[in-house]
Design a protein around this motif. Sequence first.
Motif, PDB file in Angstrom:
ATOM      1  N   THR A  43       0.827  -1.225  -0.063  1.00 40.08           N
ATOM      2  CA  THR A  43      -0.122  -0.039   0.089  1.00 40.08           C
ATOM      3  C   THR A  43       0.605   1.198  -0.152  1.00 40.08           C
ATOM      4  N   GLU A  92       0.004  -4.324   3.785  1.00 41.30           N
ATOM      5  CA  GLU A  92      -0.531  -3.061   4.178  1.00 41.30           C
ATOM      6  C   GLU A  92      -0.027  -2.627   5.630  1.00 41.30           C
ATOM      7  N   VAL A 105      -8.023  -3.287   0.203  1.00 43.10           N
ATOM      8  CA  VAL A 105      -7.611  -4.245   0.613  1.00 43.10           C
ATOM      9  C   VAL A 105      -8.361  -5.407   1.288  1.00 43.10           C
ATOM     10  N   VAL A 115      -3.351 -11.232   3.486  1.00 48.25           N
ATOM     11  CA  VAL A 115      -2.846  -9.726   3.475  1.00 48.25           C
ATOM     12  C   VAL A 115      -2.143  -9.732   4.992  1.00 48.25           C
TER      13      VAL A 115
END
Length: 309
Positions: A43, A92, A105, A115
């Motif tokens: 990100t 992230e 996300v 993730v």
Amino acid sequence: MSGTTPVGRTARAVAVALVVTAVAVTTSGCTAAGSARPLVAVTTNILGDVVTEVVGDDVDVMVLMPPGGDPHSFEVSAQQAARLRSADLVLENGLGLEEGVAHHVRAAADDGVPVFTAGDAIDALEWTTDDDSGPDPHFWTDPARMVDVVEALDDELDAVGIDAPDTAAYTDRLEALDDDMAAAFDTIPADRRALVTNHHVFGYLADRYGFRVVGAVIPSGTTLASPSAADLRDLADAIEHAGVPTIFADASQPARLAEVLADEVDVQVSIRSLATESLTEDGAASTYLGMMRSNTDSIVDGLTAPISR
């Protein structure tokens, strides 16, 4: 008599053009969505630089946030959002930082994409004001916590079958950065170790190296909030009481609010621009390690400058 008619030549030209187009599309796909290499989507550009350093050249790293962007408000294109949902791993920052892309996300996670939230790997602090509080997402201002992130990231990459051959070497560089920052900050007298920024961004740096956070122009952990006139007056009083010589404003944000605050203080207060939340396109702050070293130099210079009264 042998030969090719105009119609035949046209048909052949069209066929060749279609073949060339097909090859071009296939080749393009191999360097983007169709690449045989694993894809890690990141990100923020700060974490993107870290990932690029540890995985080497055998992994595609797609960084969503552009250089000089605001991590609290940047958005992604439809193409980036689609690739995000086909990544082998999404990294992230978390802790409420990426307010503009959090739903993308979540969509990737709902599609089954692993993730990794970097904020889950550290001992998170909180920013607090008289009216609000929340988790502080700016952990990268402490290189020691970034060591924790990199070590946890190595495990996450291994879990999805991605090798990170340079993790140990990069961890060594983070530890050297931590030592160098500590030595540089030791040159600042104790009564000068006071920070004022655009918003609450240096909590982890203060915790690591023994600074006091006098306050922030925007009394929040996000740039999307706004200060009131009373907020500015209270902070101006705190700055005068602490004898702060410099206000530090993030380079990705206009310094207007910091300039307004400086006008409220009855001493000469300088404003220094730091790359605190985003890497730059080029220059010293184009890498995470370079950004931290450059900011360290600016903080030392700003807080050891003479105070004009």
